[in-house]
Design a protein around this motif. Structure first.
Motif, mmCIF file in Angstrom:
data_model
loop_
_atom_site.group_PDB
_atom_site.id
_atom_site.type_symbol
_atom_site.label_atom_id
_atom_site.label_comp_id
_atom_site.label_asym_id
_atom_site.label_seq_id
_atom_site.Cartn_x
_atom_site.Cartn_y
_atom_site.Cartn_z
ATOM 1 N N LEU A 49 19.918 59.503 6.315
ATOM 2 C CA LEU A 49 20.422 60.524 7.236
ATOM 3 C C LEU A 49 19.770 60.389 8.604
ATOM 4 O O LEU A 49 20.461 60.423 9.638
ATOM 5 N N THR A 52 20.949 56.965 10.305
ATOM 6 C CA THR A 52 22.374 56.979 10.659
ATOM 7 C C THR A 52 22.668 58.005 11.750
ATOM 8 O O THR A 52 23.393 57.711 12.713
ATOM 9 N N GLN A 53 22.101 59.199 11.615
ATOM 10 C CA GLN A 53 22.375 60.250 12.597
ATOM 11 C C GLN A 53 21.819 59.907 13.969
ATOM 12 O O GLN A 53 22.488 60.082 14.992
ATOM 13 N N THR A 56 23.828 57.064 15.549
ATOM 14 C CA THR A 56 25.144 57.558 15.975
ATOM 15 C C THR A 56 25.042 58.290 17.313
ATOM 16 O O THR A 56 25.844 58.058 18.221
ATOM 17 N N THR A 344 25.429 62.778 7.518
ATOM 18 C CA THR A 344 25.711 62.453 8.913
ATOM 19 C C THR A 344 27.137 62.850 9.297
ATOM 20 O O THR A 344 27.374 63.398 10.381
ATOM 21 N N ILE A 362 31.244 57.990 14.415
ATOM 22 C CA ILE A 362 30.265 57.121 13.750
ATOM 23 C C ILE A 362 30.790 55.689 13.810
ATOM 24 O O ILE A 362 31.754 55.352 13.115
#
Length: 399
Positions: A49, A52-53, A56, A344, A362
């Motif tokens: 998380l 990826t977050q 992004t 995410t 994303i």
């Protein structure tokens, strides 16, 4: 945690030489210790998380540096002073530059474009920094593709300006409609006559669009006022070739829309601390994942060392032990990775209504990067935890 006798019985019943049977035993050993199983899932999910977050947000944020170029969809080429770098970092051109560009073979049309900063005073007396964009008077080339409210023809009205949708939410509360609101720009009146659907800028500053001739009065300055020349190539003429032709004929800097958009992204990367800050956060996500998963995995292996020793005592080789641990790591990785990616997606969807996150998405490369990071975390922590198992002597379990 499974007792040794149960583990051995299950192995004998499910065929010790069968990979499916050994995988089933490995999964039973893992899920039997629920606290450590959930701890492993939390470590992988949290790490996924965070990575990826943050990646992004980073990608979407730096792409805002290209918003000025992509908001003008009709122009193939941007022509500017050689020292200009982005839509916001530019040096004015003389008015004669427009005729020079129009005289280059391969140019279908060329129009002036003005971008300048200004301070606007609202009817309530508040002061707000804005970007004023002047578009071609005759064709209105330089405006975004669509409107949220109103019509492009509203620029025909006296003192009319259009405001971007994100800027409108920043300047006016939800209960007040921006349409018809009066502003003061350099002691001149401006009336908001429409709201355009535009990609927000990197700074999310309020953007006002108006005719080029009117913009000259709103932002007076030096003798040279024109920021860019927007160019459309003749059908059949590649924009890349035309940029070289314009540069050679005029001595000005010419960039295709995609090249100029990339310049805006590069400028943010090279001149801000954003890449470093997000890089540190992503690295911390990786380190936290290694720490949580490594510690939990090591405790799990240590608590199940007798089971592994019993398996080795009945003929399970180190290669099969490695495959069992790989199956355990794979199960935890897939579930934890899926939870992290879903988290995410929920974050992006949850904040999609916020103007600050308008257009956030994303990129497909980001989940792949997170997947590689998870694989490295599991490989590293699994290898560290597995060393004690491989060193365990089968006879030790019977002492």
């Amino acid at each position: 945690m499974l007792p040794i006798a149960v583990s051995v019985a299950e192995v004998e019943r499910r065929n010790i030489d069968g990979p499916a049977g050994m995988t089933w035993i490995a999964i039973r050993m893992l899920t039997g210790d629920r606290q450590k199983f959930y701890g492993l899932l939390f470590g992988i999910a949290f790490s996924t998380l965070l990575i990826t977050q943050q990646l992004t947000i980073f990608v979407n944020l730096i792409e805002r540096g290209a918003s000025g170029a992509y908001n003008v969809a009709t122009a193939d080429i941007w022509v500017m002073d050689p020292v200009s770098r982005t839509t916001d970092v530019n040096f004015p051109l003389p008015a004669t530059a427009l005729d020079k560009v129009r005289g280059v073979p391969g140019v279908s049309w060329a129009v002036p474009h003005l971008r300048a900063g200004a301070s606007v005073r609202t009817a309530d007396g508040d002061l707000e920094g804005v970007t004023v964009i002047g578009v071609d008077d005759a064709t209105l080339i330089g405006l975004p593709k669509s409107m949220v409210e109103g019509d492009f023809a509203a620029l025909d009205n006296p003192d009319a300006v259009l405001i971007d949708d994100v800027g409108a939410t920043r300047m006016f509360p939800p209960e007040i409609s921006p349409i018809g609101q009066r502003l003061e720009l350099n002691d001149r009146r401006a009336i908001i006559s429409g709201i355009v659907d535009a990609i927000p800028s990197f700074t999310s500053q309020v953007v006002l669009y108006t005719r080029y001739s009117r913009a000259l009065g709103y932002v007076p300055g030096t003798r040279n006022r024109m920021s860019f020349v927007l160019v459309k190539a003749v059908d059949g003429v590649p924009p890349e070739a035309l940029t070289q032709r314009i540069t050679q004929a005029t001595g000005l800097r010419a960039r295709t829309r995609d090249e100029f958009a990339r310049d805006g992204v590069d400028f943010i990367i090279e001149n801000t601390g954003i890449p470093l800050n997000f890089g540190i956060t992503v690295a911390l996500g990786f380190i936290v994942g290694v720490a949580i998963v490594g510690l939990t995995f090591s405790l799990f292996i240590r608590d199940n060392i007798k089971q592994f020793g019993a398996l080795k005592a009945i003929g399970v080789t180190n290669a099969k032990i490695r495959r069992m641990v790989a199956a355990q790591a794979g199960l935890v990785g897939l579930i934890g990775y899926g939870l992290g990616v879903l988290g995410t997606i929920a974050f992006i969807q949850g904040f999609s209504a916020n103007p600050t996150f308008k257009g956030f998405y994303i990129p497909w490369q980001v989940p792949l990067i997170s997947l590689v990071a998870v694989a490295i975390i599991l490989a590293l922590t699994g290898w560290l935890a597995l060393r004690s198992v491989l060193k365990t002597e089968p006879a030790a379990v019977f002492r």
